[in-house]
Design a protein around this motif. Structure first.
Motif, PDB file in Angstrom:
ATOM      1  N   ALA A   1      -3.339   6.609  -8.202  1.00  0.00           N
ATOM      2  CA  ALA A   1      -3.625   5.640  -7.487  1.00  0.00           C
ATOM      3  C   ALA A   1      -2.423   4.621  -7.041  1.00  0.00           C
ATOM      4  O   ALA A   1      -2.221   4.001  -5.800  1.00  0.00           O
ATOM      5  CB  ALA A   1      -4.765   5.076  -8.096  1.00  0.00           C
ATOM      6  N   ILE A   2      -1.443   4.740  -8.341  1.00  0.00           N
ATOM      7  CA  ILE A   2      -0.423   3.982  -8.406  1.00  0.00           C
ATOM      8  C   ILE A   2       0.266   3.843  -6.859  1.00  0.00           C
ATOM      9  O   ILE A   2       0.844   2.845  -6.568  1.00  0.00           O
ATOM     10  CB  ILE A   2       0.389   3.294  -9.298  1.00  0.00           C
ATOM     11  CG1 ILE A   2      -0.529   2.400  -9.796  1.00  0.00           C
ATOM     12  CG2 ILE A   2       1.455   2.816  -9.199  1.00  0.00           C
ATOM     13  CD1 ILE A   2      -0.315   2.482 -11.203  1.00  0.00           C
ATOM     14  N   LEU A   3       0.786   5.364  -6.940  1.00  0.00           N
ATOM     15  CA  LEU A   3       1.994   5.277  -6.122  1.00  0.00           C
ATOM     16  C   LEU A   3       1.273   5.388  -4.166  1.00  0.00           C
ATOM     17  O   LEU A   3       1.756   5.439  -4.166  1.00  0.00           O
ATOM     18  CB  LEU A   3       1.659   7.499  -6.662  1.00  0.00           C
ATOM     19  CG  LEU A   3       2.760   7.667  -7.984  1.00  0.00           C
ATOM     20  CD1 LEU A   3       3.220   8.719  -7.956  1.00  0.00           C
ATOM     21  CD2 LEU A   3       3.899   6.354  -7.840  1.00  0.00           C
ATOM     22  N   ILE A   4      -0.208   6.412  -4.734  1.00  0.00           N
ATOM     23  CA  ILE A   4      -0.298   6.117  -2.806  1.00  0.00           C
ATOM     24  C   ILE A   4      -0.364   4.233  -2.557  1.00  0.00           C
ATOM     25  O   ILE A   4      -0.245   4.178  -1.688  1.00  0.00           O
ATOM     26  CB  ILE A   4      -2.087   6.551  -3.329  1.00  0.00           C
ATOM     27  CG1 ILE A   4      -1.756   8.324  -3.249  1.00  0.00           C
ATOM     28  CG2 ILE A   4      -2.571   6.548  -1.782  1.00  0.00           C
ATOM     29  CD1 ILE A   4      -3.147   8.599  -3.545  1.00  0.00           C
ATOM     30  N   ALA A   5      -1.062   3.609  -3.811  1.00  0.00           N
ATOM     31  CA  ALA A   5      -1.218   2.365  -3.164  1.00  0.00           C
ATOM     32  C   ALA A   5       0.199   1.653  -2.634  1.00  0.00           C
ATOM     33  O   ALA A   5       0.738   0.602  -1.387  1.00  0.00           O
ATOM     34  CB  ALA A   5      -1.340   1.464  -4.537  1.00  0.00           C
TER      35      ALA A   5
END
Length: 716
Positions: free
Chosen positions: A12-16
């Protein structure tokens, strides 16, 4: 809803980060401008922002369509209008205007015309035509009330002709605007470097003179005016705040003002222009039209003001349109500066971090909820953010709107794809593997807990459930195969539904026997209570089937259930090519022995002390005995669940009390008293009847001194 694992959070962090970086990158910089356009439109719709034009510090004198159609201007080239312009400007100055700015450029004079006219050029014959106009410019300029406009350009600069520049002593400022990549004007330059020095633009110069202040220009492009630090997210620019959508800018037709001069109404000029910044510009339908942040909401070419001499022309009602006359862009800039109302935008770092945070929240939501739920979360969060952004924009703070919304939507889509391809593989495997073995709600609970069954086995605290039909072999001999299959299917379906409905997992069927466990594969802290409830329900349901189901008629089926709780190895166990999700441990063996032990006491349900202890005070119990089952040397205290706490009948309470008294006497070697207590309820309780016989035997033949009150069972 599912839980986010460590891998999901990292994803989720990488996608954000990816979505935030993309949607705030330079190629998509127009999204920042689109946010301003949307906020301007929403603010206009929600708040309205109708302000009294009389309070505006800026007014516009419009060379409009009416001017072109009104004598003496009708049919005359604009170069011939200069004397009349000078007269009108003189009256405006005398009326008390603070400063007059030109948004029109007279690049040449009729006196410069070389067109032959008779035996001399037209310009020579018109020599002195602009004298009165130039004198008016000089007088107004000397009073510090006049600024001419010019367009700075390396290729095609547009400047007033030389005589005008001399007349105003070079009080000329740039009319250039800042145009974004999508050809929309959202910002106004503050200064331009001329001969190495920063020179204020037209709007800044007019505001400075109106405030009787000096513009402070820093080399970085930052500017201040009368203590107001002009917000400049984009260096050396003012982000325009079209708060009133230009409806609050009084607009005077030049034709009416010229007629007013002829009329000699000086009071009108005083009422209209005293203390005002005046902008002279063209307001035509097809000339000098500009797209601004008002393009989505619809801007206005000012508000027609009171007339002095001429009646209002028909059809002069102002309508909103996507573009506005260029003079109103400068009017907005001047008003923003005077009223300290320029828009403050977030810088690139803040805008990017906010977009990433927004995307991270939605990415996490997409990791927790189903796609439809995540979409609802996106819509809800976006709606809340829009409300916050509009509220902030009312206070002249522009929060990013499109970048967070689009970045979070992209994060939503990417996270759903990630879940489908990677994260939900285990979930899909689990659903597929257990679809025929667990109730749907149990599978959902397992998925939500995030505790998947481990391949190869893992230790779990579980409650084992063993059941077997009593004397079924002899009953089966009296039935046809079709009748037998029908009976078994009905019985096993009913029992399985109850077990699964209480969170249990049916491990296997062995003929008429059922092996089930509670606490795996779905993690269930209340597995012992659920197992006991399932056992009681199964017992009651079998009685109902015997009474009312045609397939059970005349057979009088009864079953025995054994329950035991403890540690067990659960998982996929078997050969390399074929395996089952099952359970192994001594806990399983004891439960199996307890199922068989029921026949020694005439009971239907028997549970170990560990199961009873794990249920807390949820049930009414009676202790049956301490037994030693085959294959196990340690004694086990066994109990029978009677009903939910407070739901036991009076008869059950009576039997339990008598049985407890008899058992206490038995263990105290008072066998005669034990026999009396058990015989008191022996007619209605098979367990008491059997204990009474044992007590009577030991009354006649007392046991040796080393006797222990433990019943060793010889069979299974």
């Amino acid at each position: 809803m599912r839980r986010l694992g460590g891998r999901d959070i990292v994803a989720a962090i990488l996608i954000a980060l990816l979505a935030g970086a993309i949607f705030t990158s330079r190629p998509l910089q127009t999204l920042q401008g689109l946010s301003l356009d949307i906020l301007t439109a929403l603010r206009g719709k929600v708040v309205g922002e109708r302000r009294d034009p009389a309070t505006s510090p800026v007014v516009v004198v419009a060379i409009d369509g009416e001017t072109y159609e009104t004598p003496p201007f009708k049919g005359s080239p604009t170069q011939t209008w200069t004397r009349e312009i000078g007269r009108v400007l003189g009256s405006i100055s005398d009326g008390g205007a603070k400063v007059i700015g030109f948004d029109v450029i007279f690049k040449n004079s009729i006196e410069q015309s070389e067109i032959p006219f008779g035996d001399a050029p037209l310009g020579a014959r018109m020599r002195g035509f602009d004298r009165d106009y130039l004198i008016a410019l000089r007088q107004i300029s000397d009073n510090g009330k006049l600024v001419l406009g010019e367009i700075l350009s390396n290729d095609h600069p547009e400047v007033p002709y030389r005589a005008q520049r001399l007349a105003v002593r070079n009080n000329v400022r740039a009319l250039n605007v800042h145009t974004d990549a999508d050809d929309v004007i959202r910002r106004m330059p503050l200064s331009f470097s001329i001969e190495g020095k920063p020179v204020p633009t037209m709007a800044v110069e007019l505001a400075a003179r109106a405030l009787d202040a000096k513009v402070e220009m820093a080399p970085s492009g930052a500017a201040g005016l009368s203590g107001y630090a002009i917000p400049s997210t984009v260096p050396n620019t003012l982000t325009l705040n079209f708060r009133g959508l230009s409806r609050d800018v009084p607009t005077f037709s030049f034709a009416d003002l010229r007629a007013c001069v002829e009329k000699g109404d000086r009071d009108f000029f005083r009422r209209a222009f005293e203390g005002k910044v005046v902008l002279l510009g063209t307001v035509l339908n097809f000339e000098d039209r500009k797209l601004t942040s008002m393009r989505l909401s619809g801007g206005h070419d000012g508000t027609p003001s009171a007339r002095c001499a001429l009646p209002a022309a028909a059809g002069t009602a102002q309508k909103a349109r996507s573009d506005v006359a260029g003079v109103f862009v400068h009017a907005a800039a001047v008003r923003n500066l005077i009223e300290r109302d320029g828009v403050t935008e977030l810088g690139f770092p803040s805008r990017t971090l906010l977009t990433i945070a927004f995307a991270a929240v939605i990415a996490c939501a997409a990791g927790v909820f189903a796609p439809s739920g995540a979409l609802i979360a996106w819509l809800g969060l976006t709606a809340v953010w829009v409300v916050v952004a509009v509220w902030a924009f009312v206070h002249a703070l522009a929060l990013p709107l499109t970048e967070p919304a689009l970045a979070s939507l992209a994060a939503l889509a990417i996270m759903i794809g990630y879940r489908f391809v990677l994260a939900d593989r285990d979930e899909r495997f689990l659903r597929k593997s257990f679809a025929f073995y667990l109730a749907p709600e149990v599978i959902e609970t397992m998925v939500a807990s995030g505790k998947m069954p481990a391949l190869g086995g893992e230790m779990r605290n579980v409650t084992m459930f063993f059941s077997d039909l009593s004397g079924f072999s002899s009953i089966a001999e009296t039935m046809t195969p079709v009748e037998l299959v029908t009976l078994m299917n009905e019985y096993l379906s009913a029992m399985t539904d109850i077990i699964e409905g209480h969170g249990g997992y049916v491990d296997k069927y062995i003929g008429d026997s059922i092996v089930a466990m509670f606490g795996a594969p779905a993690d269930d802290p209340a597995h012992a209570r659920n197992a006991v409830r399932a056992a009681l329900k199964c017992h009651d349901t079998l009685a109902e089937l015997n009474e009312g189901h045609p397939a059970f008629a005349g057979h009088g089926l009864s079953h025995r259930i054994g329950l035991n709780s403890g540690e067990a190895v659960v998982g996929n166990i078997g050969s390399r090519r074929r395996f089952n999700y099952t359970v192994m441990s001594d806990t399983v063996n004891v439960a199996s022995r307890l199922e068989g032990a029921n026949k020694y006491y005439g009971t239907a349900i028997m549970a170990s002390e560990t199961t009873m202890a794990q249920t807390g005070d949820s049930f009414a119990w009676r202790e049956l005995d301490a037994i030693r089952v085959q294959g196990r040397g340690e004694a086990i205290r066994v109990f029978e669940p009677l009903a939910e706490t407070g739901a036991e009948s009076a008869e059950q309470a009576k039997v339990a009390a008598a049985y407890a008294e008899g058992l206490a006497c038995w263990r105290a070697r008072e066998f005669a008293k034990a026999a009396d207590a058990f015989e008191g309820v022996a007619k209605i309780d098979p367990a008491a009847a059997r204990f009474a016989k044992r007590a009577n035997v030991l009354t006649q033949t007392p046991p040796p001194p080393d006797w222990t009150p433990v019943n060793t069972l010889e069979g299974k």
